[in-house]
Scaffold this active site. Structure first.
Site, PDB file in Angstrom:
ATOM      1  N   ILE A 122       0.868  -1.182   0.000  1.00 56.54           N
ATOM      2  CA  ILE A 122       0.000   0.000   0.000  1.00 56.54           C
ATOM      3  C   ILE A 122       0.901   1.227   0.000  1.00 56.54           C
ATOM      4  CG2 ILE A 122      -0.278  -0.125   2.525  1.00 56.54           C
ATOM      5  CD1 ILE A 122      -2.986   1.308   2.205  1.00 56.54           C
ATOM      6  N   ALA A 123       0.591   2.181  -0.877  1.00 57.78           N
ATOM      7  CA  ALA A 123       1.367   3.430  -0.903  1.00 57.78           C
ATOM      8  C   ALA A 123       0.548   4.521  -1.575  1.00 57.78           C
ATOM      9  CB  ALA A 123       2.689   3.245  -1.650  1.00 57.78           C
TER      10      ALA A 123
ATOM     11  N   GLU B 192       2.511  -6.815   7.059  1.00 59.96           N
ATOM     12  CA  GLU B 192       3.780  -6.551   7.734  1.00 59.96           C
ATOM     13  C   GLU B 192       4.093  -5.070   7.582  1.00 59.96           C
ATOM     14  OE1 GLU B 192       3.818  -9.081   5.282  1.00 59.96           O
ATOM     15  OE2 GLU B 192       3.531 -10.688   6.748  1.00 59.96           O
TER      16      GLU B 192
ATOM     17  N   ASN C 296       7.899   2.506  11.027  1.00 62.33           N
ATOM     18  CA  ASN C 296       6.912   3.192  10.174  1.00 62.33           C
ATOM     19  C   ASN C 296       5.672   3.569  11.000  1.00 62.33           C
ATOM     20  OD1 ASN C 296       5.253   4.145   8.169  1.00 62.33           O
ATOM     21  ND2 ASN C 296       5.664   2.460   6.743  1.00 62.33           N
TER      22      ASN C 296
ATOM     23  N   TYR D  82      -3.103   1.711  10.425  1.00 57.19           N
ATOM     24  CA  TYR D  82      -3.547   0.339  10.708  1.00 57.19           C
ATOM     25  C   TYR D  82      -4.241   0.250  12.083  1.00 57.19           C
ATOM     26  CZ  TYR D  82      -0.215  -0.464   6.902  1.00 57.19           C
ATOM     27  OH  TYR D  82       0.469  -0.408   5.714  1.00 57.19           O
TER      28      TYR D  82
HETATM   29  C1  COA Z   1       1.331   4.819   4.885  1.00 58.23           C
HETATM   30  C2  COA Z   1       0.657   5.634   3.798  1.00 58.23           C
HETATM   31  C3  COA Z   1       0.032   4.684   2.758  1.00 58.23           C
HETATM   32  C4  COA Z   1      -0.472   6.474   4.425  1.00 58.23           C
HETATM   33  O1  COA Z   1      -1.122   7.155   3.382  1.00 58.23           O
HETATM   34  P1  COA Z   1      -1.633   8.678   3.529  1.00 58.23           P
HETATM   35  O2  COA Z   1      -2.404   8.965   2.283  1.00 58.23           O
HETATM   36  O3  COA Z   1      -0.520   9.586   3.859  1.00 58.23           O
HETATM   37  O4  COA Z   1      -2.541   8.545   4.839  1.00 58.23           O
HETATM   38  P2  COA Z   1      -3.933   9.239   5.172  1.00 58.23           P
HETATM   39  O5  COA Z   1      -3.889  10.691   4.827  1.00 58.23           O
HETATM   40  O6  COA Z   1      -5.013   8.431   4.570  1.00 58.23           O
HETATM   41  O7  COA Z   1      -3.964   9.090   6.755  1.00 58.23           O
HETATM   42  C5  COA Z   1      -4.498   7.918   7.330  1.00 58.23           C
HETATM   43  C6  COA Z   1      -3.961   7.756   8.727  1.00 58.23           C
HETATM   44  O8  COA Z   1      -2.545   7.547   8.665  1.00 58.23           O
HETATM   45  C7  COA Z   1      -1.947   8.153   9.819  1.00 58.23           C
HETATM   46  N1  COA Z   1      -1.104   9.265   9.386  1.00 58.23           N
HETATM   47  C8  COA Z   1      -1.110   9.869   8.172  1.00 58.23           C
HETATM   48  N2  COA Z   1      -0.145  10.820   8.103  1.00 58.23           N
HETATM   49  C9  COA Z   1       0.460  10.809   9.327  1.00 58.23           C
HETATM   50  C10 COA Z   1       1.558  11.516   9.889  1.00 58.23           C
HETATM   51  N3  COA Z   1       2.205  12.458   9.182  1.00 58.23           N
HETATM   52  N4  COA Z   1       1.941  11.214  11.149  1.00 58.23           N
HETATM   53  C11 COA Z   1       1.307  10.262  11.855  1.00 58.23           C
HETATM   54  N5  COA Z   1       0.255   9.537  11.377  1.00 58.23           N
HETATM   55  C12 COA Z   1      -0.146   9.808  10.130  1.00 58.23           C
HETATM   56  C13 COA Z   1      -3.085   8.674  10.677  1.00 58.23           C
HETATM   57  O9  COA Z   1      -3.483   7.631  11.532  1.00 58.23           O
HETATM   58  C14 COA Z   1      -4.156   8.935   9.640  1.00 58.23           C
HETATM   59  O10 COA Z   1      -5.446   8.905  10.172  1.00 58.23           O
HETATM   60  P3  COA Z   1      -6.144  10.301  10.621  1.00 58.23           P
HETATM   61  O11 COA Z   1      -6.273  11.115   9.369  1.00 58.23           O
HETATM   62  O12 COA Z   1      -7.452   9.893  11.184  1.00 58.23           O
HETATM   63  O13 COA Z   1      -5.195  10.924  11.614  1.00 58.23           O
HETATM   64  C15 COA Z   1       1.676   6.624   3.122  1.00 58.23           C
HETATM   65  O14 COA Z   1       2.280   7.382   4.122  1.00 58.23           O
HETATM   66  C16 COA Z   1       2.740   5.939   2.281  1.00 58.23           C
HETATM   67  O15 COA Z   1       2.531   5.654   1.099  1.00 58.23           O
HETATM   68  N6  COA Z   1       3.906   5.684   2.890  1.00 58.23           N
HETATM   69  C17 COA Z   1       5.038   5.069   2.159  1.00 58.23           C
HETATM   70  C18 COA Z   1       4.758   3.628   1.864  1.00 58.23           C
HETATM   71  C19 COA Z   1       4.463   2.872   3.146  1.00 58.23           C
HETATM   72  O16 COA Z   1       5.095   3.059   4.155  1.00 58.23           O
HETATM   73  N7  COA Z   1       3.461   1.961   3.040  1.00 58.23           N
HETATM   74  C20 COA Z   1       3.100   1.117   4.159  1.00 58.23           C
HETATM   75  C21 COA Z   1       3.873  -0.140   4.100  1.00 58.23           C
HETATM   76  S1  COA Z   1       3.465  -1.228   5.448  1.00 58.23           S
END
Ligand code: COA
Length: 214
Positions: free
Chosen positions: A103-104, A137, A142, A149
Site C-alpha cells: 500500500i502506498a 507486515e 513506520n 492500521y
Molecule cells: C502509509 C501511507 C500509505 C499512508 O497514506 P496517507 O495517504 O498519507 O494517509 P492518510 O492521509 O489516509 O492518513 C491515514 C492515517 O494515517 C496516519 N497518518 C497519516 N499521516 C500521518 C503523519 N504524518 N503522522 C502520523 N500519522 C499519520 C493517521 O493515523 C491517519 O489517520 P487520521 O487522518 O485519522 O489521523 C503513506 O504514508 C505511504 O505511502 N507511505 C510510504 C509507503 C508505506 O510506508 N506503506 C506502508 C507499508 S506497510
C-alpha cells in the site's frame, strides 16, 4: 475533480511503479504488477485515481465569425485527459487469510485521506471475500502506517526479525480478526470516510475483472 477507487489495470502500471519507486526500497519489479493483474489467482490489486473533467474549450470565448462557430460545432475540442493515480494497494486472499501485500500513496498526495481510502477498500474486499482475518507486515519504524492500521483495529501479533532484505529492519506482523464488533466499527469508519473524502468505490463490491467473484 473526482476520486475513484477501482481495480488496477495494465495501463496503470507505469504510474503505480513510479509511486512504488518513490515509496519503497527495493520497489517491486514491474513484471510483478503484470503477474498480479493478469495471472495471479489470489490477488486483488487496487488503485485510487483522481479524474479531471475539464475541456479545452471551456475557458475559451465563443468565436465571433460564423464559419468559426460552425467549425466549433462540428469539431468540438476533445476533453483533456488528466487522470492521475494517487495511490495503490494489493490484497491477497488465500484460504481464510486476507493479506495486504502493499500500500502506498504518492508523496505529494499524502495526508489527504487517500491511504485510508485504499486500506478501507481492501479491508471491505477482505470481508466480502469471506476472510476470517486480515494481516500485513510493517516496519517497526513506520509510525505513519501503523497509525493508519491501528485506526482500523490492527494490533501487533508478533515481530518478524530482519524481515526487510535491504536493511534487515524488523517487521511487526499486524492483524485483525473479523469479529462482529470489528465489522461494525469498519462500516462506521467507511461511512465517515465517504463523507469526509467523497469517492466512487468501483472496487470493494465489484467482482474481479478477470476471475469474477473470488
Ligand atoms: C502509509 C501511507 C500509505 C499512508 O497514506 P496517507 O495517504 O498519507 O494517509 P492518510 O492521509 O489516509 O492518513 C491515514 C492515517 O494515517 C496516519 N497518518 C497519516 N499521516 C500521518 C503523519 N504524518 N503522522 C502520523 N500519522 C499519520 C493517521 O493515523 C491517519 O489517520 P487520521 O487522518 O485519522 O489521523 C503513506 O504514508 C505511504 O505511502 N507511505 C510510504 C509507503 C508505506 O510506508 N506503506 C506502508 C507499508 S506497510
Amino acid at each position: 475533480m473526482t476520486l475513484t477507487l477501482r481495480y488496477m489495470k495494465v495501463p496503470d502500471i507505469k504510474q503505480v511503479s513510479a509511486i512504488d519507486h518513490l515509496s519503497f526500497e527495493p520497489p517491486w519489479p514491474t513484471d510483478s504488477y503484470n503477474f498480479e493483474i493478469n495471472q495471479s489467482t489470489v490477488s486483488h490489486m487496487v488503485v485510487l485515481e483522481e479524474r479531471q473533467t475539464q475541456t479545452n474549450g471551456a475557458s475559451k470565448p465563443e468565436p465571433i465569425r460564423l464559419w468559426d462557430r460552425i467549425n466549433r460545432i462540428f469539431n468540438p475540442e476533445p476533453p483533456i485527459p488528466s487522470n492521475r493515480i494517487v495511490g495503490y494497494g494489493g490484497l491477497w486472499k488465500i484460504a481464510d487469510e486476507a493479506h495486504v501485500s502493499t500500500i502506498a500513496t504518492h508523496p505529494s498526495s499524502r495526508g489527504n485521506g487517500y491511504g485510508e481510502i485504499l486500506l478501507a477498500g481492501m479491508f471491505g474486499k477482505a470481508l466480502l471475500l469471506g476472510a476470517e482475518y486480515i494481516v500485513l507486515e510493517v516496519r517497526v519504524s513506520n509510525h505513519v502506517a501503523q497509525g493508519l492500521y491501528n485506526k482500523y483495529g490492527f494490533t501487533r501479533h508478533g515481530v518478524k526479525e530482519n524481515y526487510y532484505r535491504s536493511d534487515r529492519e524488523d517487521a511487526y506482523d499486524m492483524r485483525v480478526m473479523f469479529s462482529t464488533d470489528v465489522v461494525t466499527q469498519y462500516h462506521t469508519l467507511y461511512n465517515d470516510l465517504k463523507i469526509k473524502r467523497p469517492f466512487t468505490d468501483d472496487y470493494t463490491e465489484v467482482p474481479h475483472p478477470r476471475r469474477g467473484i473470488g
